[in-house]
Design an enzyme around this catalytic site. Structure first.
Site, PDB file in Angstrom:
ATOM      1  N   SER A 289       0.853  -1.197   0.000  1.00  0.00           N
ATOM      2  CA  SER A 289       0.000   0.000   0.000  1.00  0.00           C
ATOM      3  C   SER A 289       0.889   1.247   0.000  1.00  0.00           C
ATOM      4  CB  SER A 289      -0.867  -0.039   1.253  1.00  0.00           C
ATOM      5  OG  SER A 289      -1.385   1.239   1.520  1.00  0.00           O
TER       6      SER A 289
ATOM      7  N   TYR B 116      -2.169  -0.463  10.315  1.00  0.00           N
ATOM      8  CA  TYR B 116      -2.191  -0.806   8.884  1.00  0.00           C
ATOM      9  C   TYR B 116      -0.889  -0.347   8.222  1.00  0.00           C
ATOM     10  CZ  TYR B 116      -4.250  -1.115   4.140  1.00  0.00           C
ATOM     11  OH  TYR B 116      -4.523  -1.417   2.822  1.00  0.00           O
TER      12      TYR B 116
HETATM   13  P1  NAD Z   1     -11.713  -5.961   0.174  1.00  0.00           P
HETATM   14  O1  NAD Z   1     -12.256  -5.732   1.526  1.00  0.00           O
HETATM   15  O2  NAD Z   1     -12.609  -5.752  -1.017  1.00  0.00           O
HETATM   16  O3  NAD Z   1     -11.090  -7.427   0.064  1.00  0.00           O
HETATM   17  C1  NAD Z   1     -10.421  -8.070   1.100  1.00  0.00           C
HETATM   18  C2  NAD Z   1     -10.886  -9.528   1.114  1.00  0.00           C
HETATM   19  O4  NAD Z   1     -10.099 -10.220   2.095  1.00  0.00           O
HETATM   20  C3  NAD Z   1     -12.358  -9.693   1.497  1.00  0.00           C
HETATM   21  O5  NAD Z   1     -13.031 -10.491   0.540  1.00  0.00           O
HETATM   22  C4  NAD Z   1     -12.282 -10.389   2.862  1.00  0.00           C
HETATM   23  O6  NAD Z   1     -13.364 -11.287   3.096  1.00  0.00           O
HETATM   24  C5  NAD Z   1     -10.951 -11.108   2.783  1.00  0.00           C
HETATM   25  N1  NAD Z   1     -10.408 -11.398   4.108  1.00  0.00           N
HETATM   26  C6  NAD Z   1     -10.387 -10.572   5.184  1.00  0.00           C
HETATM   27  N2  NAD Z   1      -9.816 -11.194   6.231  1.00  0.00           N
HETATM   28  C7  NAD Z   1      -9.463 -12.430   5.813  1.00  0.00           C
HETATM   29  C8  NAD Z   1      -8.841 -13.546   6.439  1.00  0.00           C
HETATM   30  N3  NAD Z   1      -8.471 -13.507   7.710  1.00  0.00           N
HETATM   31  N4  NAD Z   1      -8.630 -14.660   5.702  1.00  0.00           N
HETATM   32  C9  NAD Z   1      -9.021 -14.720   4.406  1.00  0.00           C
HETATM   33  N5  NAD Z   1      -9.621 -13.701   3.766  1.00  0.00           N
HETATM   34  C10 NAD Z   1      -9.848 -12.573   4.456  1.00  0.00           C
HETATM   35  O7  NAD Z   1     -10.420  -5.038   0.091  1.00  0.00           O
HETATM   36  P2  NAD Z   1      -9.508  -4.587  -1.108  1.00  0.00           P
HETATM   37  O8  NAD Z   1      -9.497  -3.100  -1.080  1.00  0.00           O
HETATM   38  O9  NAD Z   1      -9.845  -5.293  -2.373  1.00  0.00           O
HETATM   39  O10 NAD Z   1      -8.085  -5.024  -0.549  1.00  0.00           O
HETATM   40  C11 NAD Z   1      -7.282  -6.047  -1.096  1.00  0.00           C
HETATM   41  C12 NAD Z   1      -5.833  -5.783  -0.696  1.00  0.00           C
HETATM   42  O11 NAD Z   1      -5.398  -4.546  -1.280  1.00  0.00           O
HETATM   43  C13 NAD Z   1      -5.617  -5.641   0.806  1.00  0.00           C
HETATM   44  O12 NAD Z   1      -4.385  -6.251   1.148  1.00  0.00           O
HETATM   45  C14 NAD Z   1      -5.542  -4.146   1.009  1.00  0.00           C
HETATM   46  O13 NAD Z   1      -4.812  -3.828   2.166  1.00  0.00           O
HETATM   47  C15 NAD Z   1      -4.819  -3.741  -0.256  1.00  0.00           C
HETATM   48  N6  NAD Z   1      -4.953  -2.340  -0.651  1.00  0.00           N
HETATM   49  C16 NAD Z   1      -6.138  -1.745  -0.877  1.00  0.00           C
HETATM   50  C17 NAD Z   1      -6.179  -0.413  -1.266  1.00  0.00           C
HETATM   51  C18 NAD Z   1      -7.453   0.309  -1.536  1.00  0.00           C
HETATM   52  O14 NAD Z   1      -7.414   1.523  -1.790  1.00  0.00           O
HETATM   53  N7  NAD Z   1      -8.578  -0.361  -1.511  1.00  0.00           N
HETATM   54  C19 NAD Z   1      -5.001   0.309  -1.427  1.00  0.00           C
HETATM   55  C20 NAD Z   1      -3.803  -0.337  -1.184  1.00  0.00           C
HETATM   56  C21 NAD Z   1      -3.788  -1.651  -0.798  1.00  0.00           C
END
Ligand code: NAD
Length: 279
Positions: free
Chosen positions: A162, A175
């Site tokens: 991130s 985070y």
């Molecule tokens: P999201 O909430 O749509 O997806 C996360 C998924 O992880 C969900 O389906 C959830 O059920 C699953 N999950 C949560 N805890 C879990 C566990 N203990 N075991 C298995 N599955 C689990 O979020 P997203 O935004 O698509 O995030 C995906 C990745 O991208 C994450 O690592 C997040 O930190 C990273 N990220 C997101 C952003 C953003 O702007 N959205 C930016 C940078 C990084």
């Protein structure tokens, strides 16, 4: 001929039912990769896998597993080997933040702020949960799925980092710390595995509006962007949020032989956010 040359490879994607990682799974399936969709949410994992299988005509398996529970991951590994084969690609996508690990104020004013709205109000349990999900939730699946890659002498691990891994964002200490640890671990493991044929890299997405950050970026009552969201847009030279499909080119590059001399890097895909000083 498909220049990525990924047909019939097997990818395991944790958090594969989420917004970003389901799109990554689709991008891999589009190039003929069989996908194991691991998610805490079983219904969503199965639905995502079914949709992928129907759309792209390649096998996809939705499995409920917790990235913090090694035995549930071992179980997922067995199911994936049986149905899809040995893992070639691991995307460590499960992650996210929580209000209980988030301070209410950005910069503490020791006179006017209530203690509970500052660093001192962070709940240890909330901190642990967010730190563990993002860091140990990357470490444990790697322990479970990378062993087969090392045995075969090839494989690709992609961690999802991130923007706050480079410089922490206000409010979200756990985070930020966890994603910084993910970058460090990416480099560490890349070196450790450098003679095994297994490459380890990371993608650091810029800002996307998804379920895990909606509480910070959209006002629940009005549906308007929060001040924080507006600040993000102002700090992103391209002046917008990213979309999940904009991460997939980097993913395909990193998991294919196009990047075969690349290991231990964290690639920002961020509309210029990490390059911009704000002035
Ligand atoms: P999201 O909430 O749509 O997806 C996360 C998924 O992880 C969900 O389906 C959830 O059920 C699953 N999950 C949560 N805890 C879990 C566990 N203990 N075991 C298995 N599955 C689990 O979020 P997203 O935004 O698509 O995030 C995906 C990745 O991208 C994450 O690592 C997040 O930190 C990273 N990220 C997101 C952003 C953003 O702007 N959205 C930016 C940078 C990084």
């Amino acid at each position: 001929m498909d220049e990525f040359n990924l047909r019939d490879k097997v990818a395991v994607i944790t958090g594969g039912a989420g917004l970003i990682c389901s799109e990554m799974a689709r991008a891999l399936a589009r190039h003929g990769v069989k996908t194991g969709i691991i998610d805490l949410n079983e219904e969503a994992a199965v639905k995502t896998a079914d949709e992928i299988e129907k759309t792209f005509g390649v096998q996809s398996l939705g499995i409920s597993a917790n990235v913090l529970d090694k035995s549930s991951l071992e179980n997922a590994r067995r199911m994936i080997i049986e149905k899809l084969g040995l893992t070639d690609i691991l995307v460590n996508g499960a992650g996210g933040n929580s209000p209980s690990a988030t301070t209410k104020v950005e910069k503490m004013d020791p006179v006017t702020d209530k203690t509970e709205d500052t660093f001192f109000g962070l709940q240890t349990e909330g901190f642990d949960r967010v730190f563990d999900l993002n860091f140990k939730g990357t470490l444990l699946p790697t322990m479970v799925f990378a062993a087969d890659m090392v045995k075969r002498g090839s494989g690709n691990i992609i961690n999802i980092s991130s923007m706050n891994s480079y410089r922490p964002l206000t409010k979200i200490a756990a985070y930020s710390a966890a994603k910084a640890a993910v970058n460090n671990f990416t480099q560490w493991l890349a070196v450790h595995f450098s003679k095994t044929g297994v490459r380890v890299n990371a993608i650091a997405p810029g800002f996307l509006l998804t379920n895990q950050n909606r509480f910070l970026l959209v006002d629940e009552k009005t549906g308007e962007l929060t001040q924080r969201a507006k600040k993000i847009i102002n700090s992103t030279p391209m002046e917008r949020f990213g979309t999940p499909d904009e991460l997939t080119g980097t993913l395909l590059y990193l998991v294919s032989d196009m990047s075969k001399f690349v290991t231990g890097v964290v690639i920002p895909v961020d509309g210029g956010f990490s390059a911009y000083s704000g002035v």
